[in-house]
Motif scaffolding. Structure first.
Motif, PDB file in Angstrom:
ATOM      1  N   ILE A 111       2.963 -50.809  15.069  1.00 56.84           N
ATOM      2  CA  ILE A 111       1.877 -50.743  14.271  1.00 56.84           C
ATOM      3  C   ILE A 111       2.086 -49.663  13.266  1.00 56.84           C
ATOM      4  N   PHE A 112       1.674 -49.632  11.882  1.00 52.28           N
ATOM      5  CA  PHE A 112       2.127 -48.917  11.001  1.00 52.28           C
ATOM      6  C   PHE A 112       0.906 -48.442  10.385  1.00 52.28           C
ATOM      7  N   ARG A 113       0.579 -47.339  10.193  1.00 57.67           N
ATOM      8  CA  ARG A 113      -0.770 -46.762   9.534  1.00 57.67           C
ATOM      9  C   ARG A 113      -0.896 -45.935   8.522  1.00 57.67           C
ATOM     10  N   VAL A 114      -1.682 -45.916   7.305  1.00 59.46           N
ATOM     11  CA  VAL A 114      -1.696 -44.880   6.399  1.00 59.46           C
ATOM     12  C   VAL A 114      -3.311 -44.692   6.265  1.00 59.46           C
ATOM     13  N   ASN A 143      -8.354 -49.469  -0.670  1.00 64.58           N
ATOM     14  CA  ASN A 143      -9.576 -48.921  -0.240  1.00 64.58           C
ATOM     15  C   ASN A 143      -9.277 -47.777   0.838  1.00 64.58           C
ATOM     16  N   GLY A 144      -8.338 -47.036   0.681  1.00 62.80           N
ATOM     17  CA  GLY A 144      -8.189 -45.761   1.361  1.00 62.80           C
ATOM     18  C   GLY A 144      -7.338 -45.819   2.397  1.00 62.80           C
ATOM     19  N   LYS A 145      -6.747 -47.171   2.863  1.00 57.92           N
ATOM     20  CA  LYS A 145      -6.167 -47.263   4.184  1.00 57.92           C
ATOM     21  C   LYS A 145      -4.954 -48.369   4.014  1.00 57.92           C
ATOM     22  N   PHE A 146      -3.974 -48.313   4.629  1.00 55.63           N
ATOM     23  CA  PHE A 146      -2.730 -49.335   4.879  1.00 55.63           C
ATOM     24  C   PHE A 146      -2.638 -49.521   6.451  1.00 55.63           C
ATOM     25  N   GLU A 147      -2.351 -50.805   6.969  1.00 55.18           N
ATOM     26  CA  GLU A 147      -1.994 -51.263   7.961  1.00 55.18           C
ATOM     27  C   GLU A 147      -1.201 -52.437   8.216  1.00 55.18           C
ATOM     28  N   ALA A 148      -0.215 -52.345   8.840  1.00 58.05           N
ATOM     29  CA  ALA A 148       0.545 -53.640   9.268  1.00 58.05           C
ATOM     30  C   ALA A 148       1.361 -53.645  10.552  1.00 58.05           C
ATOM     31  N   THR A 149       1.877 -54.564  10.906  1.00 56.03           N
ATOM     32  CA  THR A 149       2.321 -54.824  12.159  1.00 56.03           C
ATOM     33  C   THR A 149       3.754 -55.718  12.110  1.00 56.03           C
ATOM     34  N   LEU A 150       4.766 -55.053  12.978  1.00 59.42           N
ATOM     35  CA  LEU A 150       6.015 -55.989  13.008  1.00 59.42           C
ATOM     36  C   LEU A 150       6.405 -56.252  14.408  1.00 59.42           C
ATOM     37  N   PRO A 151       6.938 -57.288  14.838  1.00 61.85           N
ATOM     38  CA  PRO A 151       7.579 -57.645  16.128  1.00 61.85           C
ATOM     39  C   PRO A 151       8.197 -56.273  16.723  1.00 61.85           C
ATOM     40  N   LEU A 152       8.131 -56.022  18.186  1.00 59.93           N
ATOM     41  CA  LEU A 152       8.949 -55.160  18.425  1.00 59.93           C
ATOM     42  C   LEU A 152      10.420 -55.549  18.973  1.00 59.93           C
ATOM     43  N   ASP A 153      11.455 -54.825  18.101  1.00 60.81           N
ATOM     44  CA  ASP A 153      12.856 -55.353  18.342  1.00 60.81           C
ATOM     45  C   ASP A 153      13.414 -54.017  19.407  1.00 60.81           C
ATOM     46  N   ASP A 154      13.924 -54.569  20.553  1.00 59.42           N
ATOM     47  CA  ASP A 154      14.506 -53.642  21.303  1.00 59.42           C
ATOM     48  C   ASP A 154      15.603 -53.058  20.928  1.00 59.42           C
ATOM     49  N   ASP A 155      16.437 -53.601  20.029  1.00 57.94           N
ATOM     50  CA  ASP A 155      17.655 -53.210  19.716  1.00 57.94           C
ATOM     51  C   ASP A 155      17.493 -52.372  18.288  1.00 57.94           C
ATOM     52  N   ALA A 156      16.369 -52.116  17.966  1.00 63.11           N
ATOM     53  CA  ALA A 156      16.170 -50.982  16.769  1.00 63.11           C
ATOM     54  C   ALA A 156      16.282 -49.797  17.182  1.00 63.11           C
ATOM     55  N   VAL A 157      17.028 -48.974  16.283  1.00 63.07           N
ATOM     56  CA  VAL A 157      17.005 -47.351  16.525  1.00 63.07           C
ATOM     57  C   VAL A 157      15.986 -46.604  16.400  1.00 63.07           C
ATOM     58  N   ALA A 163       4.776 -42.249   3.310  1.00 59.18           N
ATOM     59  CA  ALA A 163       4.067 -42.568   2.005  1.00 59.18           C
ATOM     60  C   ALA A 163       4.174 -41.376   1.287  1.00 59.18           C
ATOM     61  N   GLN A 164       4.275 -41.430   0.017  1.00 62.73           N
ATOM     62  CA  GLN A 164       4.720 -40.427  -1.263  1.00 62.73           C
ATOM     63  C   GLN A 164       3.619 -40.217  -1.921  1.00 62.73           C
ATOM     64  N   LEU A 165       2.839 -39.151  -2.100  1.00 65.91           N
ATOM     65  CA  LEU A 165       1.488 -39.138  -2.891  1.00 65.91           C
ATOM     66  C   LEU A 165       2.108 -38.956  -4.460  1.00 65.91           C
ATOM     67  N   GLN A 166       1.057 -39.305  -5.179  1.00 62.95           N
ATOM     68  CA  GLN A 166       1.523 -39.196  -6.879  1.00 62.95           C
ATOM     69  C   GLN A 166       0.929 -38.131  -7.772  1.00 62.95           C
ATOM     70  N   GLY A 167       1.197 -36.965  -7.149  1.00 60.79           N
ATOM     71  CA  GLY A 167       0.490 -35.834  -7.839  1.00 60.79           C
ATOM     72  C   GLY A 167      -0.714 -35.046  -7.079  1.00 60.79           C
ATOM     73  N   SER A 174       0.923 -42.917  10.609  1.00 61.60           N
ATOM     74  CA  SER A 174       1.162 -43.078  12.055  1.00 61.60           C
ATOM     75  C   SER A 174       2.144 -44.249  12.259  1.00 61.60           C
ATOM     76  N   VAL A 175       2.899 -44.353  13.405  1.00 60.44           N
ATOM     77  CA  VAL A 175       3.547 -45.362  14.007  1.00 60.44           C
ATOM     78  C   VAL A 175       3.498 -45.593  15.344  1.00 60.44           C
TER      79      VAL A 175
END
Length: 206
Positions: A111-114, A143-157, A163-167, A174-175
């Motif tokens: 789970i990824f959130r901003v 609307n002040g937020k971002f959230e996404a999910t990806l399947p868990l890959d056990d081989d991932a490192v 998230a980079q601000l623009q001024g 969080s992850v």
């Protein structure tokens, strides 16, 4: 000349004697064997049938007792107004089920959130990237937020979100992997919020 009357013939030796003027006794008829037994058994079978019906009724009545064990989600010993009697507890089968389901789901996905405040700048809106060491994707801040999910890959490192601000702005990110969460924060200018979890050599995420 009158005829000589001879005396009547006397019964011989061994002949059955009969009283004079009475008909011979008949041989008594034997009762059919088993007639009384059949009648007795019929009465006994009828009585047994009534006893069997009474036992079935008693068993059926005992099975519907309100003091028996109840399944989850049913109030045991409750009064008519819905209150629970002393010594009994109300069991809710759904209690904690949502939390357990969410935990099982979170163990199989990443789970990824901003979230926060991130006004768009001269270079555009908040720039978000998320994924693993072998799978990078772009995200949209709405609307002040971002959230996404990806399947868990056990081989991932590792799995990360940036998230980079623009001024200007003030954001958090969080992850979450397998119940483990890593958070970060960034504020002002073109600073970057980055949260990352890496796979350990002995298993687990840190």
């Amino acid at each position: 000349m009158s005829q000589q009357q001879y005396p009547p013939q006397q019964p011989g030796w061994g002949d059955p004697q009969q009283p004079f003027g009475q008909p011979p006794f008949g041989v008594p008829k034997r009762k059919k064997a088993g007639t009384g037994k059949v009648i007795g058994l019929g009465c006994l079978g009828l009585a047994g049938l009534f006893v069997l019906i009474a036992l079935i009724g008693a068993v059926a009545g005992g099975g519907s007792s309100s003091n028996g064990a109840k399944g989850p989600g049913i109030k045991v010993g409750g009064a008519a107004d819905g209150s629970t009697s002393k010594g009994y507890q109300t069991v809710d089968a759904s209690e904690g089920s949502d939390h357990k389901a969410e935990k099982r789901t979170s163990e199989k996905v990443v789970i990824f959130r901003v979230w926060g405040t991130a006004p768009a700048g001269a270079l555009g809106p908040l720039n978000i990237t998320y994924g693993s060491d072998s799978d990078n994707r772009d995200g949209a801040f709405e609307n002040g937020k971002f959230e996404a999910t990806l399947p868990l890959d056990d081989d991932a490192v590792y799995f990360s979100v940036t998230a980079q601000l623009q001024g200007s702005g003030d954001i958090h990110c969080s992850v979450t992997v397998g119940g483990k969460t890593k958070k970060a924060h960034a504020a002002g200018d073109y600073n970057i919020c980055m949260a990352q979890l890496s796979s350990g050599l002995l298993g687990g995420w840190h």
